[in-house]
Design an enzyme around this catalytic site. Sequence first.
Site, PDB file in Angstrom:
ATOM      1  N   LYS A 215       1.261 -44.626 -49.021  1.00 10.44           N
ATOM      2  CA  LYS A 215       1.955 -43.534 -48.322  1.00 10.44           C
ATOM      3  C   LYS A 215       2.103 -43.777 -46.826  1.00 10.44           C
ATOM      4  O   LYS A 215       1.374 -44.546 -46.207  1.00 10.44           O
ATOM      5  CB  LYS A 215       1.278 -42.205 -48.630  1.00 10.44           C
ATOM      6  CG  LYS A 215       1.708 -41.702 -50.002  1.00 10.44           C
ATOM      7  CD  LYS A 215       1.243 -40.317 -50.318  1.00 10.44           C
ATOM      8  CE  LYS A 215       1.796 -39.914 -51.704  1.00 10.44           C
ATOM      9  NZ  LYS A 215       1.085 -38.784 -52.276  1.00 10.44           N
ATOM     10  N   ARG A 250      -4.648 -41.335 -58.096  1.00 11.81           N
ATOM     11  CA  ARG A 250      -3.262 -41.647 -58.510  1.00 11.81           C
ATOM     12  C   ARG A 250      -2.793 -42.853 -57.702  1.00 11.81           C
ATOM     13  O   ARG A 250      -2.762 -42.801 -56.471  1.00 11.81           O
ATOM     14  CB  ARG A 250      -2.376 -40.425 -58.256  1.00 11.81           C
ATOM     15  CG  ARG A 250      -0.935 -40.567 -58.725  1.00 11.81           C
ATOM     16  CD  ARG A 250      -0.165 -39.266 -58.458  1.00 11.81           C
ATOM     17  NE  ARG A 250       1.194 -39.334 -58.965  1.00 11.81           N
ATOM     18  CZ  ARG A 250       2.221 -39.876 -58.303  1.00 11.81           C
ATOM     19  NH1 ARG A 250       2.043 -40.388 -57.105  1.00 11.81           N
ATOM     20  NH2 ARG A 250       3.423 -39.894 -58.841  1.00 11.81           N
TER      21      ARG A 250
HETATM   22  N1  HH2 Z   1       2.648 -38.117 -54.816  1.00 12.30           N
HETATM   23  C1  HH2 Z   1       3.903 -38.409 -55.187  1.00 12.30           C
HETATM   24  C2  HH2 Z   1       4.442 -37.865 -56.366  1.00 12.30           C
HETATM   25  N2  HH2 Z   1       3.702 -37.047 -57.146  1.00 12.30           N
HETATM   26  N3  HH2 Z   1       1.677 -35.924 -57.588  1.00 12.30           N
HETATM   27  C3  HH2 Z   1       0.430 -35.613 -57.227  1.00 12.30           C
HETATM   28  N4  HH2 Z   1      -0.317 -34.799 -57.986  1.00 12.30           N
HETATM   29  N5  HH2 Z   1      -0.125 -36.127 -56.069  1.00 12.30           N
HETATM   30  C4  HH2 Z   1       0.557 -36.944 -55.238  1.00 12.30           C
HETATM   31  O1  HH2 Z   1      -0.012 -37.348 -54.197  1.00 12.30           O
HETATM   32  C5  HH2 Z   1       1.897 -37.291 -55.594  1.00 12.30           C
HETATM   33  C6  HH2 Z   1       2.434 -36.749 -56.796  1.00 12.30           C
HETATM   34  C7  HH2 Z   1       4.727 -39.333 -54.338  1.00 12.30           C
HETATM   35  O2  HH2 Z   1       4.498 -40.667 -54.667  1.00 12.30           O
HETATM   36  P1  HH2 Z   1       5.417 -41.536 -55.652  1.00 12.30           P
HETATM   37  O3  HH2 Z   1       5.427 -40.923 -57.011  1.00 12.30           O
HETATM   38  O4  HH2 Z   1       5.006 -42.945 -55.578  1.00 12.30           O
HETATM   39  O5  HH2 Z   1       6.853 -41.463 -54.989  1.00 12.30           O
HETATM   40  P2  HH2 Z   1       8.177 -40.639 -55.284  1.00 12.30           P
HETATM   41  O6  HH2 Z   1       7.845 -39.195 -55.198  1.00 12.30           O
HETATM   42  O7  HH2 Z   1       9.115 -41.098 -54.204  1.00 12.30           O
HETATM   43  O8  HH2 Z   1       8.659 -40.983 -56.659  1.00 12.30           O
END
Ligand code: HH2
Length: 270
Positions: A215, A250
């Site tokens: 992040k 995660r």
């Molecule tokens: N972060 C993201 C998405 N979903 N859910 C939870 N519970 N906690 C988090 O920190 C979280 C989440 C963002 O990360 P990522 O899925 O890699 O990216 P994107 O939202 O751009 O798909």
Amino acid sequence: MAAPLLDQGRTLLMGILNVTPDSFSDGGRFLDSSVAREQARRMVDEGADIIDVGGESTRPGAAAVDEEEELRRVVPVVDWIAAHLRTLVSIDTRKARVASECLQHGARIVNDVTAFQDAAMIETARQHKAACIAMHMKGTPDTMMDLAQYGDVVAEVKEYLGGRVAALRTAGLVDIAIDPGLGFAKSAAHNFQILRRLPELAALGVPVLIGPSRKLFLGTLADMEAMENRREGTVAAITAAVLGGARIIRAHEVAAARRAIAVAEAVLRA
Ligand code: HH2
């Protein structure tokens, strides 16, 4: 009562599978379903306890995705993983219908970055006896970074999540985890403050999920601006999170996360 999925007496590892064209670190890599399946299999082989399937990016500034399109992306992948791999599947969605379809296709956990504020989402989880992950955010991914203002970020997040746990319990849901939402309406300083004061959130008495993987707040530190330079920082943040009481991690890179968790758990046991 069935054994809780989100509280198994050890740190659980959730591998991220973004079936999107635009996720912040891996957008477009897993849109092809055969590539998505391979990635899911690899993450399970590397030690993921849960595969978190998402069809809508929630990165800062991301636009919302049409429901039909989100369903088209995630349902076949959820269905295949649930049928072929020994793992739990969670669905990362803000939409009750997407959650409902995925629960019918084998997902058992709903990961909602809007913390089940939609009554239809609570009802869907209740009907399917799903496990629930409630995350803190303010506004929407499109607006959230203008809302990163707090008096005491940890106290505000704790109060909000405590309220969401109470609402879920009132609806009869019992398998619940909370997540302060690193990067969601938070400045870098807020994210580090949350990590340092994690025991205050753990004191709510439900498992805490932390998602620091790759992040932007890591990218504010020297030499970590480029995405490919955030690997070690991710591992360090995971270690800090487990030492602070996180029970679910995660992450995109499962093998590295597994090793970091093993070190932190060994320290906690020593
Ligand atoms: N972060 C993201 C998405 N979903 N859910 C939870 N519970 N906690 C988090 O920190 C979280 C989440 C963002 O990360 P990522 O899925 O890699 O990216 P994107 O939202 O751009 O798909």
